[in-house]
Design a protein around this motif. Structure first.
Motif, PDB file in Angstrom:
ATOM      1  N   GLY A   1       0.738  -1.065   0.106  1.00  0.00           N
ATOM      2  CA  GLY A   1      -0.073   0.056   0.143  1.00  0.00           C
ATOM      3  C   GLY A   1       0.959   1.294   0.035  1.00  0.00           C
ATOM      4  O   GLY A   1       1.727   1.312   0.400  1.00  0.00           O
ATOM      5  N   HIS A   2       0.402   2.265  -0.596  1.00  0.00           N
ATOM      6  CA  HIS A   2       0.986   3.493  -0.704  1.00  0.00           C
ATOM      7  C   HIS A   2      -0.138   4.663  -0.447  1.00  0.00           C
ATOM      8  O   HIS A   2      -1.098   4.770  -0.987  1.00  0.00           O
ATOM      9  N   ILE A   3       0.427   5.667   0.607  1.00  0.00           N
ATOM     10  CA  ILE A   3      -0.796   6.821   0.871  1.00  0.00           C
ATOM     11  C   ILE A   3       0.392   8.051   0.421  1.00  0.00           C
ATOM     12  O   ILE A   3       1.334   8.346   1.358  1.00  0.00           O
ATOM     13  N   ILE A   4       0.197   8.867  -0.333  1.00  0.00           N
ATOM     14  CA  ILE A   4       0.795  10.072  -0.664  1.00  0.00           C
ATOM     15  C   ILE A   4       0.181  11.285  -0.135  1.00  0.00           C
ATOM     16  O   ILE A   4      -1.080  11.267  -0.535  1.00  0.00           O
ATOM     17  N   MET A   5       0.764  12.075   0.660  1.00  0.00           N
ATOM     18  CA  MET A   5       0.289  12.892   1.554  1.00  0.00           C
ATOM     19  C   MET A   5       1.062  14.065   1.834  1.00  0.00           C
ATOM     20  O   MET A   5       2.329  14.041   1.520  1.00  0.00           O
ATOM     21  N   SER A   6       0.447  15.085   2.380  1.00  0.00           N
ATOM     22  CA  SER A   6       1.057  16.397   2.464  1.00  0.00           C
ATOM     23  C   SER A   6       2.091  16.091   3.801  1.00  0.00           C
ATOM     24  O   SER A   6       1.758  15.299   4.756  1.00  0.00           O
ATOM     25  N   PHE A   7       3.324  16.792   3.797  1.00  0.00           N
ATOM     26  CA  PHE A   7       4.129  16.514   4.737  1.00  0.00           C
ATOM     27  C   PHE A   7       3.903  17.846   5.872  1.00  0.00           C
ATOM     28  O   PHE A   7       3.911  19.097   5.257  1.00  0.00           O
ATOM     29  N   GLU A   8       3.660  17.454   7.129  1.00  0.00           N
ATOM     30  CA  GLU A   8       3.027  18.354   7.939  1.00  0.00           C
ATOM     31  C   GLU A   8       4.408  18.586   8.883  1.00  0.00           C
ATOM     32  O   GLU A   8       4.930  17.787   9.702  1.00  0.00           O
ATOM     33  N   HIS A   9       4.759  19.728   8.981  1.00  0.00           N
ATOM     34  CA  HIS A   9       5.788  20.336   9.674  1.00  0.00           C
ATOM     35  C   HIS A   9       5.406  20.822  11.235  1.00  0.00           C
ATOM     36  O   HIS A   9       4.313  21.019  11.336  1.00  0.00           O
ATOM     37  N   GLY A  10       6.016  20.396  12.196  1.00  0.00           N
ATOM     38  CA  GLY A  10       5.792  20.801  13.620  1.00  0.00           C
ATOM     39  C   GLY A  10       6.561  20.068  14.456  1.00  0.00           C
ATOM     40  O   GLY A  10       7.393  19.303  14.350  1.00  0.00           O
ATOM     41  N   LYS A  11       6.134  20.372  15.930  1.00  0.00           N
ATOM     42  CA  LYS A  11       6.807  19.393  17.086  1.00  0.00           C
ATOM     43  C   LYS A  11       5.523  18.556  17.807  1.00  0.00           C
ATOM     44  O   LYS A  11       4.590  18.601  17.728  1.00  0.00           O
TER      45      LYS A  11
END
Length: 298
Positions: free
Chosen positions: A99-109
């Motif tokens: 399986g593959h999920i292409i998603m936004s990379f979320e920046h944060g702590k």
């Protein structure tokens, strides 16, 4: 005969398709080259089986044999029906069983990193968001118990199968069926055969355990993330809270969110009192499930 052969060939292709996509999400914008996504070390082979790789600065792909379309569908559903922020799903597919999920990379702590240095006012902003998120999520009711889009249950309780099979647990029509699934998972966590002698200790321990599991009843079935540990709660620079990793999301009894958020402990002993502010606490149910999980682990 020629038409029949073509039909048979088509059926064979459907049985073992190279590419599977979600009817809810549609076709992905692109398919990544498998050679660019090498297998990495998996500390729990055959359990979770997922890896991550950044495609670019703003895009992440999660992939592996246990990565499901249901996870991507759950994230997309939550994004469209609530104010909860999670990674935006750009596409999802299964290629050759992976399986593959292409998603936004979320920046944060991560929440623990943020919490250590945050002011009381900043902490309250995060708690208030989590309260709103949980209220919205739990207002989504289910008419079955299992993973999103009526997929099987995904949780550690169902993954310690002695026989290492692809046995599926659920989805179940109600909480009683779910409890039966937990009992079955207990049985399959150790090798058989089991004693059928009603006077034996083993038989009576299994009987008592089944009764204990079935004491969990009359709970609402609600949308549940299923793994709200601090590593899956991200705080961004603008104080927006992002919920990550929807692998275990689905519809479960109302106590399940609290149990799964607290069963493995918290990063600070006092933080459980913060969790209690945004997830309704179910101390008795969690205690029962902790006993059950400890039995599964042996």
């Amino acid at each position: 005969m020629e038409c029949q052969n073509q039909t048979e060939a088509g059926s064979q292709q459907q049985e073992k398709p190279l590419l599977i996509t979600s009817s809810l999400l549609g076709l992905p914008p692109y398919v990544l080259d498998p050679q660019d996504l090498p297998n990495s070390f998996d500390p729990f082979p055959g359990k979770v089986g997922s890896q991550f790789r950044q495609v670019d600065e703003d895009t992440l792909v999660k992939y592996g044999p246990k990565v499901s379309l249901a996870e991507a569908e759950a994230m997309d559903y939550i994004s469209r029906h609530t104010s909860i922020k999670c990674p935006k799903v750009l596409g999802a597919y299964v290629l050759d069983g992976r399986g593959h999920i292409i998603m936004s990379f979320e920046h944060g702590k991560s929440l623990d990193e943020f919490w250590e240095n945050a002011s009381e006012k900043e902490r309250e902003v995060v708690i208030e968001q989590m309260q709103r998120y949980m209220s919205e999520m739990r207002n989504i009711k289910g008419d079955y118990v299992g993973g999103f889009n009526r997929s099987p249950c995904v949780a550690g309780e169902f993954q310690w199968d002695f026989y290492h099979s692809d046995h599926k647990y659920g989805p179940y029509p109600d909480e009683f069926g779910f409890n039966e699934g937990v009992v079955e998972a207990l049985s399959r966590a150790s090798p058989g055969p089991h004693s059928t002698d009603p006077e034996s200790r083993e038989y009576n321990v299994r009987y008592a355990t089944r009764q204990l599991v079935h004491s969990l009843r009359n709970h609402e079935i609600v949308f549940t993330h299923g793994d709200l540990n601090i590593g899956n709660i991200l705080v961004q620079d603008d104080m927006t809270v992002v919920i990550l990793d929807w692998y275990t999301a689905g519809f479960y009894p109302a106590y399940w969110e609290w149990y799964k958020a607290t069963w493995h402990g918290v990063f600070q002993p006092s933080f459980i009192r913060q969790i209690e502010r945004f997830i309704p606490p179910y101390w008795i149910e969690a205690n029962i499930m902790n006993q059950i999980f400890n039995k599964i682990l042996g």
